[in-house]
Design an enzyme around this catalytic site. Structure first.
Site, PDB file in Angstrom:
ATOM      1  N   HIS A 658       0.818  -1.176   0.047  1.00 22.16           N
ATOM      2  CA  HIS A 658       0.083   0.063   0.073  1.00 22.16           C
ATOM      3  C   HIS A 658       0.825   1.351   0.011  1.00 22.16           C
ATOM      4  O   HIS A 658       2.149   1.159   0.285  1.00 22.16           O
ATOM      5  CB  HIS A 658      -0.828  -0.215   1.388  1.00 22.16           C
ATOM      6  CG  HIS A 658       0.027   0.090   2.578  1.00 22.16           C
ATOM      7  ND1 HIS A 658       0.335  -1.040   3.138  1.00 22.16           N
ATOM      8  CD2 HIS A 658       0.165   1.334   3.423  1.00 22.16           C
ATOM      9  CE1 HIS A 658       0.910  -0.706   4.146  1.00 22.16           C
ATOM     10  NE2 HIS A 658       0.980   0.371   4.312  1.00 22.16           N
ATOM     11  N   ASP A 660       1.037   5.185   1.691  1.00 25.87           N
ATOM     12  CA  ASP A 660       0.481   5.843   3.023  1.00 25.87           C
ATOM     13  C   ASP A 660      -0.191   7.117   2.545  1.00 25.87           C
ATOM     14  O   ASP A 660       0.487   7.814   1.532  1.00 25.87           O
ATOM     15  CB  ASP A 660       1.397   6.073   3.980  1.00 25.87           C
ATOM     16  CG  ASP A 660       2.004   4.790   4.706  1.00 25.87           C
ATOM     17  OD1 ASP A 660       1.524   3.588   4.355  1.00 25.87           O
ATOM     18  OD2 ASP A 660       2.912   4.586   5.128  1.00 25.87           O
ATOM     19  N   HIS A 710       4.889  -0.171  -0.097  1.00 29.62           N
ATOM     20  CA  HIS A 710       5.398  -0.929   0.999  1.00 29.62           C
ATOM     21  C   HIS A 710       4.294  -2.031   1.627  1.00 29.62           C
ATOM     22  O   HIS A 710       3.285  -1.757   1.384  1.00 29.62           O
ATOM     23  CB  HIS A 710       6.138  -0.340   2.186  1.00 29.62           C
ATOM     24  CG  HIS A 710       5.160   0.702   2.702  1.00 29.62           C
ATOM     25  ND1 HIS A 710       4.641   1.916   2.120  1.00 29.62           N
ATOM     26  CD2 HIS A 710       4.750   0.521   4.009  1.00 29.62           C
ATOM     27  CE1 HIS A 710       4.057   2.562   3.044  1.00 29.62           C
ATOM     28  NE2 HIS A 710       3.902   1.817   4.015  1.00 29.62           N
ATOM     29  N   ARG A 720       3.766  -8.369  17.463  1.00 29.06           N
ATOM     30  CA  ARG A 720       4.690  -7.311  17.000  1.00 29.06           C
ATOM     31  C   ARG A 720       3.836  -5.916  17.226  1.00 29.06           C
ATOM     32  O   ARG A 720       2.533  -5.677  16.753  1.00 29.06           O
ATOM     33  CB  ARG A 720       5.004  -7.529  15.579  1.00 29.06           C
ATOM     34  CG  ARG A 720       6.161  -6.332  15.064  1.00 29.06           C
ATOM     35  CD  ARG A 720       6.405  -6.628  13.673  1.00 29.06           C
ATOM     36  NE  ARG A 720       7.270  -5.492  13.076  1.00 29.06           N
ATOM     37  CZ  ARG A 720       7.060  -4.734  11.861  1.00 29.06           C
ATOM     38  NH1 ARG A 720       5.997  -5.304  11.055  1.00 29.06           N
ATOM     39  NH2 ARG A 720       7.924  -3.728  11.605  1.00 29.06           N
TER      40      ARG A 720
END
Ligand SMILES: *[C@@H]1O[C@H](CO)[C@@H](O)[C@H](O)[C@H]1NC(C)=O
Ligand SMILES: *[C@@H]1O[C@H](CO)[C@@H](O)[C@H](O)[C@H]1NC(C)=O
Ligand SMILES: *[C@@H]1O[C@H](CO)[C@@H](O)[C@H](O)[C@H]1NC(C)=O
Ligand SMILES: *[C@@H]1O[C@H](CO)[C@@H](O)[C@H](O)[C@H]1NC(C)=O
Length: 729
Positions: A658, A660, A710, A720
């Site tokens: 995607h 940002d 990314h 995480r």
């Protein structure tokens, strides 16, 4: 009279002074006499000034019970005349001698015998009394005094006079007087009798050639320095008086001036009294160190209390010489007290804990600490309130070595004038700003300062404790004001030292305690402590000229920003809040209600940290951005989307490729690969470049659109957490 004379303690201090004196004022023909029934702090200051200028002093009345009344408030002091009458009778035939009588608790000399005698000579009188602007104790006598010029003082003050021995002794024996009668009235009656005035050639020092009474005259004088010498200059009469008397209700202001007088502090040479009367622990074996009761008071919710307790644990002082007394009035801090006690189990001499359940008032708790110290035979009481950050582990030693009975290490709120002392007080005993307050609070003047009020952290010598029982309790004042008022009334000096950096105070005024980790939110109120606790120690290295900034992928930069403790606490804060989004496209938190690339996350505004985070961006992130994306100015950085993301195998393990909605994105790793989770990382597709070995507290910064398509790589085990911000959407 016989009763008094037989118990009269009269010390001729010639021999004691000889060791340091260059000369002797008696050789010059001047004897100083004073009456003091106790060796107060003020008396010691007086004696120091006499010694400094080689003045020989005869003290009358030491150890005698004072029967002269409370002269601070009421007429009285006749006992002084009686003691002098008896003590000086043998001087009547000493034609060679001038006698100067002065009060001693509130008076200092600023020069020696030669100077005083010259001035006396010039006044051409047999007896000279000091003068002031008030007619006391009998105001009706005011009009009987000879008139003076408008810049001069008209009325007699009995706190200081000088004269030929013969006339002085005659005058002391002239009228009847009882111990509780007023001594000033006694001398006034003599002075106002014009035949006696002429017979003995009595004058008033109306221009302060010798004597400066300060009551009602503070505005007449100004402090001056000449090299290593300090003195007062009377701007009304243009003279420099040498006997400075803090008469009347201005003791605090006199004490302040006396910090400088007697060459105590000058602009050229700084503090000259700081090294006097000190002691050293250097040669003392630790087993022989004085014992100290450290009294810790947690009266209010206090930010950074963990560090407060750690500083006590870290004190450079043998624990087997320390008793601990804790009064904790705040339920919320009980766990902090427990942590502190567990940090040094059984190593203190004793530990007394008063918890919120005991429902003990602050004044009672403080009184109890005094009693406890006495009971334990301590040598010192050290009070440390929970708003103190004592960063200097030698604080206790330094205070002991400075050897003052009540002494505070100066602390201020970082960069603020708010401190743990006052430079002055008003008539009601409340705060007033002294002329030198800012110079001291901002360390432009370094020294050990006599002040009227101190609070929050201070050391008290055990010798005064028996006088302080119940002294924190008062109907008028809070506990600290009560004890300071008490000490002032007893003529006890309180000092604050700024000779060393001891630490600082935290600001608790807006401390919001509704969160799990409240200090996370302290970036505005206590930025110094916040930074110290949370910001990575190498953060600012990235900002240095020529700093090497690591770049794991093209135009992706990497900076250390947070310590692990921040990451840990932010995760806990998020988990404690617990309202993770479902990772669905529909998201009612957003303006449009729709998220194109949804994650399981919590937004900063949901935990009330949005404005704090924006401040962090502008203060800490923006300068880093300027280092790596040159020429892009974003001041302050704007952001709407700032959130902690949670990836785990059974929930949302990854995020598909995607862009940002940001100009640049920051992505802080909150926990550790291989330890807290397996897999994970961020892959930039255009460059086929992945950042896998993310580092806790480090921030990745990369462009948001176009070049840096990314994805979030799959987490295969554990959880995480990352903290993501879309800057300048
Ligand atoms: C605590 O003490 C105050 C007054 O000293 C009293 O009014 C209050 O009821 C007490 N609270 C408890 C829980 O005992
Ligand atoms: C200062 O030191 C002297 C000499 O060591 C000692 O007698 C005195 O009690 C000390 N005063 C204070 C206030 O600690
Ligand atoms: C900070 O940088 C120094 C020098 O590069 C390094 O030795 C140290 O470990 C770093 N500190 C932390 C907490 O990573
Ligand atoms: C991307 O990099 C990985 C490992 O570095 C490599 O195995 C793979 O072939 C690369 N893919 C492309 C499309 O270059």
């Amino acid at each position: 009279m016989a009763r008094l004379s037989c118990c009269l303690a009269c010390f001729l201090l010639l021999s004691g002074l000889a060791a340091v004196s260059q000369g002797s004022s008696i050789d010059d023909g001047l004897l100083i006499v004073t009456v003091a029934t106790e060796e107060t702090d003020g008396f010691r200051r007086f004696m120091r000034s006499a010694k400094k200028y080689d003045l020989d002093v005869e003290v009358h009345g030491l150890g005698v019970k004072w029967e002269g009344g409370d002269v601070a408030t009421y007429p009285g002091g006749g006992q002084k005349v009686l003691l002098l009458r008896d003590g000086l009778k043998d001087y009547k035939l000493r034609d060679d001698l001038k006698i100067m009588f002065v009060d001693s608790y509130d008076l200092v000399f600023t020069n020696g015998a030669k100077d005083i005698l010259e001035r006396f000579e010039r006044l051409q009188a047999s007896i000279v009394f000091s003068a002031e602007g008030f007619c006391w104790p009998d105001e009706s006598l005011a009009s009987s005094f000879p008139t003076v010029k408008s810049n001069e003082k008209r009325y007699l003050n009995s706190g200081g006079f000088i004269g030929n021995a013969k006339e002085v002794v005659e005058m002391l024996n002239h009228l009847d007087i009882a111990p509780a009668d007023d001594d000033q009235l006694y001398y006034t009656q003599i002075y106002l009798d014009s035949s006696l005035r002429h017979q003995w050639s009595i004058k008033l020092d109306t221009r302060s050639e010798i004597f400066q009474n300060l009551n009602g005259a503070l505005g007449d004088v100004t402090l001056k320095f000449m090299g290593t010498h300090s003195y007062l200059y009377n701007i009304k009469t243009g003279v420099t008086p040498v006997v400075i008397h803090g008469n009347g209700p201005i003791k605090a202001e006199f004490n302040r001036l006396a910090n400088y007088l007697v060459d105590g502090w000058t602009a050229n040479s700084g503090c000259q009294t700081c090294k006097e009367d000190t002691i050293t622990l250097k040669e003392v074996k630790e087993d022989d160190y004085p014992s100290v009761l450290i009294a810790l008071f947690v009266e209010v919710p206090s930010p950074f209390i963990a560090e407060y307790f750690q500083a006590v644990t870290a004190l450079n002082y043998p624990k087997n010489k320390i008793h601990i007394f804790i009064h904790n009035a705040v339920k919320f801090h009980e766990k902090d007290v427990t942590t502190f006690l567990e940090a040094a189990p059984e190593s203190y001499l004793s530990v007394t804990t008063v918890s919120p359940n005991d429902n003990l008032s602050e004044d009672a708790a403080r009184n109890w600490a005094v009693d406890e110290c006495i009971k334990k035979n301590c040598n010192y009481l050290m009070v440390i309130d929970s708003l103190v950050q004592m960063t200097n582990p030698d604080t206790l030693k330094i205070l002991i070595e400075q050897n003052r009975t009540v002494l505070a290490p100066m602390m201020t709120r970082v960069g603020k004038l708010w401190s743990n002392f006052w430079g002055a007080i008003n008539q009601q005993g409340f705060y007033a700003r002294s002329e030198d307050y800012t110079d001291i609070a901002e360390n432009r003047r370094i020294g050990v300062w006599n002040v009227p009020y101190l609070t929050t952290v201070y050391l008290v010598h055990a010798s005064v404790l028996p006088n302080l029982q119940q002294a924190y309790t008062s109907d008028l004042f809070d506990p600290d004001m009560a004890i300071c008022s008490f000490l002032r009334k007893q003529g006890r000096f309180m000092f604050v030292t700024n000779r060393f950096n001891f630490g600082h105070l935290v600001d608790n005024e807006h401390f919001d305690t509704k969160h799990l980790h409240n200090e996370l939110y302290q970036i505005f109120d206590n930025p110094y402590d916040w930074e110290k606790r949370y910001i990575h120690e190498n953060y600012s290295k990235s900002l240095e000229d020529g700093a090497e900034i690591s770049s794991p992928c093209p135009d992706v930069f990497w900076f250390p920003v947070y310590k692990p403790i921040f990451c840990q606490q932010l995760i806990e804060e998020m988990e404690n809040f617990g309202q993770w989004s479902g990772g669905k496209n529909d998201d009612p938190r957003l303006a449009g209600g729709y998220e194109n690339v949804p994650t399981v996350d919590i937004h900063m505004n949901q935990i009330g940290m949005e404005k704090h985070w924006l401040h962090f961006l502008s203060k800490y992130v923006q300068p880093l951005q300027q280092k790596v994306f040159l020429g892009y100015i974003s001041d302050p950085p704007r952001a709407i989307m700032m959130f902690t993301v949670r990836y785990r195998p059974d929930e949302q393990p990854l995020l598909r490729p995607h862009h940002d909605s940001s100009t640049y994105t920051t992505n802080i790793a909150l926990n550790r690969p291989e330890i807290d989770f397996e897999g994970g990382g961020c892959r930039f597709i255009r460059y086929n470049c992945s950042v896998l070995a993310t580092r806790q507290g480090w921030m990745l910064m990369h462009p948001g659109r176009l070049t840096h398509f990314h994805e979030g790589l799959r987490v295969t085990k554990g959880t995480r957490y990352i903290m993501v911000t879309f800057v300048d959407p």
